[in-house]
Every structure is written in structure tokens, then in C-alpha cells.
Motif scaffolding. Sequence first.
Motif, mmCIF file in Angstrom:
data_model
loop_
_atom_site.group_PDB
_atom_site.id
_atom_site.type_symbol
_atom_site.label_atom_id
_atom_site.label_comp_id
_atom_site.label_asym_id
_atom_site.label_seq_id
_atom_site.Cartn_x
_atom_site.Cartn_y
_atom_site.Cartn_z
ATOM 1 N N GLY A 74 0.792 -1.223 0.000
ATOM 2 C CA GLY A 74 0.000 0.000 0.000
ATOM 3 C C GLY A 74 0.825 1.273 0.000
ATOM 4 N N GLN A 75 2.007 1.219 0.606
ATOM 5 C CA GLN A 75 2.879 2.392 0.631
ATOM 6 C C GLN A 75 3.482 2.680 -0.742
ATOM 7 N N GLY A 76 3.582 1.646 -1.580
ATOM 8 C CA GLY A 76 4.218 1.812 -2.878
ATOM 9 C C GLY A 76 3.269 1.736 -4.067
ATOM 10 N N ALA A 77 1.971 1.573 -3.823
ATOM 11 C CA ALA A 77 0.990 1.547 -4.910
ATOM 12 C C ALA A 77 0.635 2.992 -5.236
ATOM 13 N N LEU A 78 1.189 3.491 -6.340
ATOM 14 C CA LEU A 78 1.088 4.909 -6.672
ATOM 15 C C LEU A 78 0.463 5.145 -8.033
ATOM 16 N N LEU A 79 -0.287 6.227 -8.116
ATOM 17 C CA LEU A 79 -0.712 6.767 -9.387
ATOM 18 C C LEU A 79 0.301 7.860 -9.713
ATOM 19 N N LEU A 80 1.165 7.583 -10.676
ATOM 20 C CA LEU A 80 2.258 8.501 -10.998
ATOM 21 C C LEU A 80 1.765 9.689 -11.806
ATOM 22 N N VAL A 81 2.248 10.874 -11.400
ATOM 23 C CA VAL A 81 1.947 12.101 -12.147
ATOM 24 C C VAL A 81 3.216 12.710 -12.737
ATOM 25 N N GLU A 82 4.361 12.188 -12.319
ATOM 26 C CA GLU A 82 5.625 12.726 -12.816
ATOM 27 C C GLU A 82 6.661 11.616 -12.881
ATOM 28 N N LEU A 101 0.092 3.761 -13.268
ATOM 29 C CA LEU A 101 0.096 3.022 -12.013
ATOM 30 C C LEU A 101 1.425 2.302 -11.897
ATOM 31 N N ILE A 102 1.945 2.272 -10.677
ATOM 32 C CA ILE A 102 3.112 1.441 -10.380
ATOM 33 C C ILE A 102 2.942 0.896 -8.967
ATOM 34 N N SER A 103 3.398 -0.323 -8.753
ATOM 35 C CA SER A 103 3.357 -0.939 -7.434
ATOM 36 C C SER A 103 4.804 -1.225 -7.033
ATOM 37 N N LEU A 104 5.411 -0.259 -6.364
ATOM 38 C CA LEU A 104 6.847 -0.272 -6.091
ATOM 39 C C LEU A 104 7.334 -1.419 -5.204
ATOM 40 N N HIS A 105 6.441 -2.029 -4.438
ATOM 41 C CA HIS A 105 6.882 -3.094 -3.541
ATOM 42 C C HIS A 105 6.589 -4.492 -4.083
ATOM 43 N N ASP A 106 6.204 -4.581 -5.355
ATOM 44 C CA ASP A 106 6.080 -5.886 -6.003
ATOM 45 C C ASP A 106 7.486 -6.378 -6.352
ATOM 46 N N LEU A 107 7.639 -7.674 -6.520
ATOM 47 C CA LEU A 107 8.951 -8.233 -6.856
ATOM 48 C C LEU A 107 9.399 -7.785 -8.241
ATOM 49 N N ARG A 108 8.482 -7.720 -9.191
ATOM 50 C CA ARG A 108 8.743 -7.196 -10.536
ATOM 51 C C ARG A 108 7.745 -6.063 -10.750
ATOM 52 N N LEU A 109 8.234 -4.921 -11.237
ATOM 53 C CA LEU A 109 7.390 -3.733 -11.332
ATOM 54 C C LEU A 109 6.537 -3.679 -12.596
ATOM 55 N N GLY A 110 6.768 -4.546 -13.546
ATOM 56 C CA GLY A 110 6.026 -4.493 -14.798
ATOM 57 C C GLY A 110 4.595 -5.008 -14.756
ATOM 58 N N PRO A 111 4.330 -6.164 -14.144
ATOM 59 C CA PRO A 111 2.977 -6.716 -14.218
ATOM 60 C C PRO A 111 1.874 -5.822 -13.635
ATOM 61 N N ARG A 112 2.144 -5.094 -12.561
ATOM 62 C CA ARG A 112 1.136 -4.172 -12.021
ATOM 63 C C ARG A 112 1.564 -2.741 -12.323
ATOM 64 N N GLN A 113 1.907 -2.513 -13.575
ATOM 65 C CA GLN A 113 2.239 -1.182 -14.066
ATOM 66 C C GLN A 113 1.328 -0.948 -15.251
ATOM 67 N N ALA A 114 0.637 0.195 -15.263
ATOM 68 C CA ALA A 114 -0.313 0.478 -16.337
ATOM 69 C C ALA A 114 -0.164 1.923 -16.784
ATOM 70 N N ILE A 115 -0.461 2.153 -18.056
ATOM 71 C CA ILE A 115 -0.379 3.500 -18.610
ATOM 72 C C ILE A 115 -1.790 4.019 -18.912
#
Length: 160
Positions: free
Chosen positions: A111-119, A134-148
Amino acid sequence: MQAESAVEAASHYSDSVAVEGILPGSRRFGRDALLAMAQTHSGPATIECYSGRHIRNVGRLRGVRLTALLDEAGMHALPRSRCKQLVIAVQAGDGYACLFTWHELYNTPVGQGALLLVEQDGDTLPRSAGGLQLISLHDLRLGPRQAIAVDRIVVSAWHS
């Protein structure tokens, strides 16, 4: 960013996000509100897909925690027993969805690393990345829960 992803990002762009579903204060957050709420800074980060394939490196990130958006839309007003049954889908303009549970966002480091990126690297709502990401910084791999081009966050009750 891969050429295919850059073309896809160019066709999908979002600078606002709707928070919908069973929350009492469902609403849309526009560009200005998101930029004002973006208090979380991080980086550097390496984005790689589940297979380990390198997608891109990012030096600096700034975003809004998903929990902040959910709380603004009334998550904190729901009974805790109801929250424990919730699933949160963050949806991108191309139909891709990333899923979280209430437990994950409010009771784990995720939850601390699940971010909606603006920059990203000093570029506000980069068009090449679809704007909101979207990025989930505390996942083991950052790609699968990354969305544009994120345009919706839908909160639903899990039914067995």
C-alpha cells in the motif's frame, strides 16, 4: 520504452481518474487535484516484466498513493468488516487492469508503494507514458502491475 509501448501510449492518454464502485463518495480527480495530492517521491526504479525482460529505468517518480485516492472517495467511512471484502481494480485506457485487495493496500507495505504517478524523471504527465500511470513499487517485478493511461479505479465487493 519499447516502440510498441510508445505507439500504444500515444493512442491512450489520461490526465484524470474516476474512483467508482461501492464507495460513498465516488468521484473524478482532475489534473490539478492529482498534482496537488502527489506528495510521494521515489526512485530510481527498474521496470521489468514478469519474465524478467527489461522495460525501462526511471530515475525519479512522484505520485499519489492509491490509498489517498480511495480515502478521499470514502473508503475510510466504510465499516472495516466490509472493507475486508473489497477488491480494487486500477484500469488503463487500453483495458489492462491491475488488481489489489483492501488487505494489501491498507495492511502491507504494498500500500505504501501503490502509486498513481503524475511525474516521471521531471516530466509531468508524460505523453509518451500515457499521462497517469500506475506502479506498485513493492512488487517483486514492477512491470505486471504497471499500467499506462490510467482512467478508472473501481472498488467492488468480492463475492464467493
